[in-house]
Design a protein around this motif. Structure first.
Motif: not given
Length: 481
Positions: A358-362, A424-427, A435-436
């Motif tokens: 989930i992208d918090m900005e888009r 893990a994601q790079s975003c 995610q930690a």
């Protein structure tokens, strides 16, 4: 008028002395609705009660039978739905409720044997019902046919939904006209012949006319349509032709299966294969009953090839150390036309993920708060699984992890649910499973606790739960109004 304090004080109060204010009980509700559908508004089930009319032999003691007055009491031994419902109304009025929902109805019949040598016919009608109180419920929301079905009506008849609006195709709603059919649901699964009374020439219309709308639908990779009825029964169609059936302890993973409603037609069904074996029987009993060879038992599976169909018997361990045949028990029965691949949910769910974070900005669902099924389908395509909770509630699943809840066609919430190890994601402004906790974008965190965080942006509120390893284990997303 004053009342003197004396031993007759109770009589004085009964006569109206001692107080100038009214102590009368509130007036009971006069219009008690009999529900065929639960209301689409806020309500409370105040109590569940049981009422009856008429009597049967077991209701009378020996003394009652001895003193029974034939001429006076004969009519009281035979009840009816009308008499029983009348008593239900009286109880409901005394409880000051707005409606009753009849959840069970049954009749006992028989001869009442009296000690004076005369017998009387008895017929006892019993209703079990929920007493319901409404809160700000307009008249058009009471008995709304889009709500959950109540089992029985006031005449003691079983309620059924109109099956003219059965979902025929996976991607949209179509109207199916009811077909006249003499088929009925049975308890028997017969090798190479029929299942539960349905032959393999059965169409979707014929199945729906007997069973109603399915509980859930799945589209396979081969383009076949799967109907689930409850959590344990599967019918697979190619076009309009029935090509497969399964009865198993579990067809979907637990977290998805728990979202599927139980189907009333199958609730008390206990199917047997060839009227001999059923789920839970150990492998020795099954092989003996069906005259099968133990050599056919391979990898917890026995396949029986017929002229037109192949039958699969799936077995599971009865305990963790199972090694011998007696330690395995029947966990599933499946029948498919030759050449048809049996249903495999994991093969469907393991397709390439379209959304893994989930992208918090888009948002992948675009801007705005009015998100409907068309919006989700445009972003993600056809779901792998549709669960039909009711006429107004629906659940879509994309694989095992991404699940959407709709109410009246509009998205109410969605969630990512962890069922496997996630990469893990790079975003850096994203949320994702695995995610930690320390890697969550702190800018959006509005509430913290040991087991969960709340994050927010302009469009959504995110409830994030953590595993024992302090990694994101579940993400539930709510639309801001």
């Amino acid at each position: 008028m004053k009342c003197r304090f004396s031993s007759f004080i109770a009589l004085a109060f009964l006569a109206g002395c001692g107080s100038t204010s009214s102590n009368t009980a509130p007036k009971a509700t006069t219009n008690i609705a009999s529900l065929n559908f639960y209301p689409d508004c806020e309500f409370t089930i105040v109590d569940t009660i049981k009422v009856h009319s008429g009597i049967v032999n077991k209701d009378l003691s020996p003394a009652d039978k001895k003193n029974f007055q034939f001429s006076e009491q004969y009519n009281q031994t035979v009840g009816s739905p009308k008499l029983t419902y009348g008593k239900l109304q009286q109880r409901a009025k005394r409880n000051d409720v707005d409606a009753v929902a009849i959840i069970d109805y049954f009749v006992d019949k028989g001869t009442i044997r009296l000690t004076k040598g005369k017998n009387v016919y008895g017929e006892k009608h019993t209703m079990r019902a929920e007493l319901i109180k409404f809160y700000n419920c307009p008249a058009n929301k009471v008995n709304d046919p889009r709500g959950k079905l109540v089992k029985f009506n006031r005449q003691g008849e079983r309620n059924f939904r109109d099956t003219s609006n059965v979902v025929a195709e996976f991607d949209q709603l179509h109207i199916i006209e009811n077909e006249q059919t003499d088929q009925v649901l049975t308890n028997n699964i017969v090798v190479n012949e029929q299942v539960l009374g349905f032959g393999f020439e059965t169409t979707k219309n014929q199945l729906a006319s007997v069973l109603g709308a399915p509980s859930a639908m799945i589209k396979t990779k081969q383009g076949n349509l799967v109907f689930l009825y409850g959590r344990k029964y599967l019918f697979m169609f190619k076009g309009d032709e029935l090509i497969g059936f399964e009865h198993a302890r579990k067809i979907l993973p637990t977290h998805l299966s728990n979202r599927v409603s139980f189907n009333e037609e199958f609730e008390e069904l206990a199917p047997q294969m060839n009227q001999q074996v059923s789920l839970g029987d150990n492998a020795n009993k099954v092989l003996t009953a069906l005259s099968l060879n133990a050599d056919q038992f391979k990898k917890h599976l026995v396949s029986i090839k017929g002229n037109e169909l192949t039958t699969y018997l799936r077995f599971g361990k009865s305990h963790r150390y199972a090694k011998q045949l007696k330690d395995f028990e029947l966990a599933g029965i499946a029948m498919y036309r030759k050449g048809v691949k049996p249903f495999n949910w994991q093969a469907i769910a393991q397709t390439k993920k379209k959304v893994s974070y989930i992208d918090m900005e888009r948002s992948f669902l675009g801007k705005g708060n009015a998100i409907d099924r068309a919006t989700v389908a445009a972003a993600l395509g056809t779901p792998d699984l549709k669960i039909l909770k009711s006429d107004i509630k629906e659940v879509w699943a994309y694989g095992n992890e991404l699940i959407f809840d709709f109410y009246r066609g509009h998205l109410s919430k969605y969630r990512f649910e962890s069922v496997s190890k996630n990469k893990a994601q790079s975003c850096v402004k994203c949320i994702y499973l695995g995610q930690a906790k320390i890697d969550l974008p702190s800018k959006y965190i509005t509430r913290r606790s040991e087991s969960q965080y709340t994050l927010e942006n302009k469009q959504f509120s995110y409830l994030v739960e953590f595993s024992n390893e302090q990694k994101v284990d579940d993400i539930e997303v709510f639309i801001k109004q």
